[in-house]
Design a protein around this motif. Sequence first.
Motif: not given
Length: 408
Positions: A77-93
């Motif tokens: 959650r602090e240094t990775g993507i643990g506090n991202w949502s799937f929508d965050d990930f989808q937008r990044a991709m």
Amino acid sequence: MKKRTLFALAAISLAVLGVSEAWAQPEYDQIERGRYIATLGDCTACHTVDPKKPFAGGVGLNTPFGKLVGANITPDRETGIGNWSFDDFQRAMSEGIGHGGKRLYGAMPFTAYTKVSRQDNADLWAYLQSLQPIHQEIESNQLPFPFNVRTSLIVWNWMNFDKGEFKPDMSKSAEWNRGAYLVEGLGHCGTCHTPKNILGGDKNSAFLSGAVVEGWWAPNLTSDEHAGLGKWTQEDIVSYLRTGVNRYDIASGPMADAVKNSTQYWRDEDLKAVATYLKATPKQGDDKPRALAADDSRMKTGATIYEAKCSACHAPQGQGGKNIFPQLANNPLVNAPNATSLIHVVVAGSRGVDTDTRPTAPAMPSFAGTLSNEEMADVITYVRNSWGNAASPVSAGDVEDLKEELRK
């Protein structure tokens, strides 16, 4: 008729996404699907520097504008993507915009990943969320000013990025469409094999026609007969991606890593789909040049050096040794307009990729300690203009430039 058309479209779409009958079953493990998608995308290449810390980031990426470092994509959650949502990930991709509106550099190949389906992204997300969280702080942006200012990416995206999920071409076969989806999307082959403009964006008009990457020539993957894959059969392509070896080449440099971490684990049908697509890719390349005359002084010197230093492995007429030493005669990769890879292996040596099917990798020794820059240039020039090959000569200055690049 309308129903048949809709059925055909659905069938092609399922094939593009790689959904076999077994995979289409609701009980199939989404995480395992995501694991395979991570393999197709070779996420390891940029996000795993330490095998004991998978996907925790730290891989340095040297760009013409400075250094970037692959991010931690574990669910910390602090240094990775643990506090991202799937929508965050989808937008990044799909858009190159991460959590909190942070714009991503093109080194993260969202320009290709935008073609990936939402379902494949959901499966990949499920897999990444299943990983062990690893606390590892990564400073991904190490670019100098002004390139470190992310707001400049608004302009970069406007000039170099076309958003949009892959759409099947109904005039092509399901296998061709699956290959296109993998090459243009998840496999992001154009990231290395397409020349770049002054801003580092792809020159789409020259898609897959070859480019220099980290001191290696990522070759022309189009159907060009002289310097591309026109002479490779589909079996040659599949063999290279599965084992790292075929009659023309042994994977080395960045491609060795891609074979080792990614393509050797692709399903057979996916490798065949890629081969089908690449063999149908329109030619991108210059016309075949005239070979240097045999009485050219560089050719005479190169011939003498080749006989003494190279012929024992590659054979007197460049025939090579099957699956051990690549054939040099009439070789499209030898004929590349850019000789960077040939210079690299002669100067620094190389070890071919080891794979599960071929665990013992052949090696090429370095000649930097036994040959001068001019001698290395002459023998490369000789190889590039003998036995059916024809390509521009190499100079001592070209060799020194590569040496300087390796010193950095």
